[in-house]
Design a protein around this motif. Sequence first.
Motif, PDB file in Angstrom:
ATOM      1  N   GLU A 112     -14.211 -28.383  11.008  1.00 33.41           N
ATOM      2  CA  GLU A 112     -13.276 -27.594  10.100  1.00 33.41           C
ATOM      3  C   GLU A 112     -12.001 -27.490  10.750  1.00 33.41           C
ATOM      4  O   GLU A 112     -11.072 -27.644  10.034  1.00 33.41           O
ATOM      5  CB  GLU A 112     -13.783 -26.174   9.947  1.00 33.41           C
ATOM      6  N   LYS A 113     -11.806 -27.837  11.918  1.00 31.76           N
ATOM      7  CA  LYS A 113     -10.356 -28.002  12.511  1.00 31.76           C
ATOM      8  C   LYS A 113      -9.839 -29.490  12.530  1.00 31.76           C
ATOM      9  O   LYS A 113      -8.814 -29.850  12.397  1.00 31.76           O
ATOM     10  CB  LYS A 113     -10.374 -27.432  13.998  1.00 31.76           C
ATOM     11  N   LEU A 114     -10.932 -30.398  13.181  1.00 34.76           N
ATOM     12  CA  LEU A 114     -10.436 -31.736  13.439  1.00 34.76           C
ATOM     13  C   LEU A 114     -10.034 -32.464  12.127  1.00 34.76           C
ATOM     14  O   LEU A 114      -9.525 -33.647  12.389  1.00 34.76           O
ATOM     15  CB  LEU A 114     -11.485 -32.367  14.255  1.00 34.76           C
ATOM     16  N   CYS A 115     -10.308 -32.031  10.988  1.00 32.97           N
ATOM     17  CA  CYS A 115     -10.043 -32.957   9.839  1.00 32.97           C
ATOM     18  C   CYS A 115      -8.384 -33.055   9.735  1.00 32.97           C
ATOM     19  O   CYS A 115      -8.162 -34.109   9.144  1.00 32.97           O
ATOM     20  CB  CYS A 115     -10.478 -32.212   8.473  1.00 32.97           C
ATOM     21  N   LEU A 116      -7.724 -32.307  10.377  1.00 32.26           N
ATOM     22  CA  LEU A 116      -6.417 -32.329  10.375  1.00 32.26           C
ATOM     23  C   LEU A 116      -5.787 -33.615  11.187  1.00 32.26           C
ATOM     24  O   LEU A 116      -4.586 -33.903  10.933  1.00 32.26           O
ATOM     25  CB  LEU A 116      -5.583 -31.201  10.749  1.00 32.26           C
ATOM     26  N   LEU A 117      -6.619 -34.161  11.959  1.00 35.16           N
ATOM     27  CA  LEU A 117      -6.306 -35.087  12.648  1.00 35.16           C
ATOM     28  C   LEU A 117      -6.279 -36.531  11.960  1.00 35.16           C
ATOM     29  O   LEU A 117      -6.020 -37.757  12.322  1.00 35.16           O
ATOM     30  CB  LEU A 117      -7.251 -35.568  14.139  1.00 35.16           C
ATOM     31  N   SER A 118      -6.959 -36.375  10.580  1.00 37.38           N
ATOM     32  CA  SER A 118      -7.351 -37.482   9.720  1.00 37.38           C
ATOM     33  C   SER A 118      -5.897 -38.262   9.262  1.00 37.38           C
ATOM     34  O   SER A 118      -5.589 -39.273   8.783  1.00 37.38           O
ATOM     35  CB  SER A 118      -8.016 -37.299   8.496  1.00 37.38           C
ATOM     36  N   CYS A 119      -4.805 -37.190   9.260  1.00 37.05           N
ATOM     37  CA  CYS A 119      -3.739 -37.653   8.698  1.00 37.05           C
ATOM     38  C   CYS A 119      -2.249 -36.934   9.422  1.00 37.05           C
ATOM     39  O   CYS A 119      -1.682 -37.439  10.490  1.00 37.05           O
ATOM     40  CB  CYS A 119      -3.830 -37.520   7.192  1.00 37.05           C
ATOM     41  N   GLY A 120      -2.137 -35.665   8.852  1.00 43.54           N
ATOM     42  CA  GLY A 120      -0.965 -35.121   9.217  1.00 43.54           C
ATOM     43  C   GLY A 120      -0.503 -34.889  10.793  1.00 43.54           C
ATOM     44  O   GLY A 120       0.518 -35.297  11.202  1.00 43.54           O
ATOM     45  N   VAL A 121      -1.502 -34.245  11.455  1.00 46.30           N
ATOM     46  CA  VAL A 121      -1.112 -33.871  12.715  1.00 46.30           C
ATOM     47  C   VAL A 121      -0.874 -35.054  13.650  1.00 46.30           C
ATOM     48  O   VAL A 121      -0.147 -35.317  14.477  1.00 46.30           O
ATOM     49  CB  VAL A 121      -2.043 -32.740  13.254  1.00 46.30           C
ATOM     50  N   ALA A 122      -2.055 -36.017  13.385  1.00 47.09           N
ATOM     51  CA  ALA A 122      -2.073 -37.289  14.073  1.00 47.09           C
ATOM     52  C   ALA A 122      -0.704 -38.019  14.051  1.00 47.09           C
ATOM     53  O   ALA A 122      -0.217 -38.721  14.788  1.00 47.09           O
ATOM     54  CB  ALA A 122      -3.141 -38.178  13.825  1.00 47.09           C
ATOM     55  N   ALA A 123      -0.340 -38.041  12.584  1.00 45.93           N
ATOM     56  CA  ALA A 123       1.027 -38.943  12.159  1.00 45.93           C
ATOM     57  C   ALA A 123       2.255 -38.413  12.780  1.00 45.93           C
ATOM     58  O   ALA A 123       2.927 -38.971  13.119  1.00 45.93           O
ATOM     59  CB  ALA A 123       1.175 -38.697  10.776  1.00 45.93           C
ATOM     60  N   GLY A 124       2.279 -36.945  12.857  1.00 48.08           N
ATOM     61  CA  GLY A 124       3.361 -36.441  13.326  1.00 48.08           C
ATOM     62  C   GLY A 124       3.472 -36.529  14.973  1.00 48.08           C
ATOM     63  O   GLY A 124       4.596 -37.011  15.613  1.00 48.08           O
ATOM     64  N   LEU A 125       2.356 -36.179  15.702  1.00 48.63           N
ATOM     65  CA  LEU A 125       2.517 -36.687  17.176  1.00 48.63           C
ATOM     66  C   LEU A 125       2.701 -38.149  17.506  1.00 48.63           C
ATOM     67  O   LEU A 125       3.508 -38.510  18.507  1.00 48.63           O
ATOM     68  CB  LEU A 125       1.144 -36.307  17.584  1.00 48.63           C
ATOM     69  N   GLY A 126       2.170 -39.123  16.915  1.00 46.03           N
ATOM     70  CA  GLY A 126       2.322 -40.493  16.867  1.00 46.03           C
ATOM     71  C   GLY A 126       3.696 -40.812  16.873  1.00 46.03           C
ATOM     72  O   GLY A 126       4.106 -41.839  17.440  1.00 46.03           O
ATOM     73  N   ALA A 127       4.241 -40.186  15.775  1.00 46.40           N
ATOM     74  CA  ALA A 127       5.701 -40.444  15.405  1.00 46.40           C
ATOM     75  C   ALA A 127       6.707 -40.193  16.618  1.00 46.40           C
ATOM     76  O   ALA A 127       7.371 -41.038  16.879  1.00 46.40           O
ATOM     77  CB  ALA A 127       6.129 -39.868  14.063  1.00 46.40           C
ATOM     78  N   ALA A 128       6.245 -39.058  17.465  1.00 46.63           N
ATOM     79  CA  ALA A 128       7.316 -38.773  18.288  1.00 46.63           C
ATOM     80  C   ALA A 128       6.786 -39.569  19.641  1.00 46.63           C
ATOM     81  O   ALA A 128       7.747 -39.999  20.355  1.00 46.63           O
ATOM     82  CB  ALA A 128       7.071 -37.332  18.569  1.00 46.63           C
ATOM     83  N   TRP A 129       5.512 -39.865  19.926  1.00 53.20           N
ATOM     84  CA  TRP A 129       5.149 -40.573  21.160  1.00 53.20           C
ATOM     85  C   TRP A 129       5.399 -41.987  21.067  1.00 53.20           C
ATOM     86  O   TRP A 129       5.754 -42.616  21.879  1.00 53.20           O
ATOM     87  CB  TRP A 129       3.824 -40.158  21.403  1.00 53.20           C
ATOM     88  N   ASN A 130       4.557 -42.535  19.892  1.00 48.47           N
ATOM     89  CA  ASN A 130       4.501 -44.236  19.841  1.00 48.47           C
ATOM     90  C   ASN A 130       5.491 -44.823  19.258  1.00 48.47           C
ATOM     91  O   ASN A 130       5.930 -45.835  19.711  1.00 48.47           O
ATOM     92  CB  ASN A 130       3.048 -44.416  19.081  1.00 48.47           C
ATOM     93  N   VAL A 131       5.938 -44.203  18.160  1.00 50.31           N
ATOM     94  CA  VAL A 131       7.172 -44.950  17.340  1.00 50.31           C
ATOM     95  C   VAL A 131       8.506 -44.671  17.988  1.00 50.31           C
ATOM     96  O   VAL A 131       9.369 -45.596  18.353  1.00 50.31           O
ATOM     97  CB  VAL A 131       7.198 -44.553  15.941  1.00 50.31           C
ATOM     98  N   ALA A 132       8.815 -43.322  18.114  1.00 49.37           N
ATOM     99  CA  ALA A 132      10.270 -42.979  18.477  1.00 49.37           C
ATOM    100  C   ALA A 132      10.254 -43.102  20.222  1.00 49.37           C
ATOM    101  O   ALA A 132      11.387 -43.364  20.680  1.00 49.37           O
ATOM    102  CB  ALA A 132      10.478 -41.729  18.332  1.00 49.37           C
ATOM    103  N   ASP A 133       9.095 -42.962  20.810  1.00 52.55           N
ATOM    104  CA  ASP A 133       9.157 -42.676  22.277  1.00 52.55           C
ATOM    105  C   ASP A 133      10.270 -41.472  22.858  1.00 52.55           C
ATOM    106  O   ASP A 133      10.942 -41.843  23.361  1.00 52.55           O
ATOM    107  CB  ASP A 133       9.199 -44.013  22.990  1.00 52.55           C
ATOM    108  N   VAL A 134      10.136 -40.445  22.327  1.00 56.01           N
ATOM    109  CA  VAL A 134      11.002 -39.408  22.510  1.00 56.01           C
ATOM    110  C   VAL A 134      11.100 -39.021  24.084  1.00 56.01           C
ATOM    111  O   VAL A 134       9.998 -39.004  24.781  1.00 56.01           O
ATOM    112  CB  VAL A 134      10.526 -37.955  22.070  1.00 56.01           C
TER     113      VAL A 134
END
Length: 378
Positions: A168-190
Motif C-alpha cells: 500500500e506504500k510502494l505503489c507510489l514507486l510505480s510512477c510519481g516518486v520514482a520519476a521525481g527522484l530519478g529526474a534529480a539523480w539520473n537526468v539532471a545529476d544535481v
Amino acid sequence: MASSSAPQVITCKAAVAWGAGEELVMEEVEVSPPQRLEIRIKVVSTSICSRDLNARKYQAIFPRIFGHEASGIIESVGQGVTEFNEGDHVLTVFIGECMSCRTCKSGKSSICQVLGLEKKGLMHNDQKTRFAVKGEPVYHFCAISSFSEYTVVHSGCAVKISPHVPLEKLCLLSCGVAAGLGAAWNVADVSKGSTVVIFGLGTVGLSVAQGAKLRGASRIIGVDKNPRKCVNAKVFGITEVIDPNLYKERPIAQVIRHITDGGADFCFDCVGDTDIITTALESCCDGWGVTVALGVPKAKPKISAHYSLFLRGRTLKGSIFGGWKPKSDIPSLVEKYMNKEIQIDDYITHNLPFDDINKAFNLMAEGKCLRCVIHMPR
C-alpha cells in the motif's frame, strides 16, 4: 512458471471511463487470461496520478480503464513467463524493459523500443484488449489499467518485490516518486551546494526536492500557486517557496534570477505546461543551467524559447520515469525505502476504498491532496 491448469476469464469490478470528463462507473468486467509473456495481477493498491486525471479529460479512446501506479499479487502467468510465479508481489511500471532491444542494451535510455509508452489502449503483444464489458472491448491505459480488481500486463511491465514490503506504500514507486527522484539523480545529476528551482509542488515536484536534498543542494526553491501544497513542502527538502500570484508585476523568471544572483543551477517543470518550461529555461543561469521537463502538457505541446538561451550555455532535457530502467533499477529504490534512506509514506495524504475513486479524482482536481491511495477489496 505457468500452472498446470490454464487460467480462465475472471469477472471482477473495475472503474470504467465511458467518455471524456465523465465520472468513472463501477462495472462488472471480464478480464481475459494472460497471453504469452503476460501476467494477470490481483491489484492490492493503486494511486491516482495527474496523468490519469488529465487523460480522463482529454484522451480520445473510450471506454477505458485508467490507473498506472499500482502494486499487487500475481494471480496467473502466461506462456513463456519464467521470472514470475503465482503469488509473487509486484509493482507495475508504465514503461517496460524487455532487456534485449537496442535501447535496453545501450545503458543510455530507459525508453524500451518494445515496451515503451503505450498510446493505443491495446496490449503490446497482439494489439488487442484483455478487458470487456458485456462482450464489448474496454481499452487499457499506460499498459497497466490498475483501476480494476484484476489486470493483465506484459511481464516486462512489472517488477518483483519482497513480500515483506508494504504494497500500500510502494505503489507510489510505480510512477510519481520514482520519476521525481530519478529526474534529480539520473537526468539532471544535481550537485552538492547547487541551487534548484522546482515549478509545481505535487508528488513529482516534492520527489525532485527530496532527491535534490539527498544530493546536498543548498537552496531548493519551490514555485506553486496553491498554498495548500506549500504547507508541508519543507518536509521534503524545500527551503523556500515562491507564489507567482504575489509577483504579477514582474516575470517570475526575473524574480528567480534576482534572488539567485543570476539564475538557478537546475530548474524542473513538474506541471506539464510548455509556458512554464520556457520560464524555467529563463530562470536558469548562463553557462551551465539545466532545465528538466517532467510534466506532460495538457495542451499547446510546442515549446517556444529564444535561441540565445541555448547559445549562452543553458540545456533543456526531457525526463520519462526519471531515467530509471524499471527491472534493473527499481529494486534499489525499494531497498532504499526499506533502509529508510528515502521517504514515501509522507506523500500519501489520503487512503480511500475502491468505491470512493471518484472522490479521489476530485481531491486531486481541487489540489487538496498529494497522493490518494486506493485500497482494493481483499
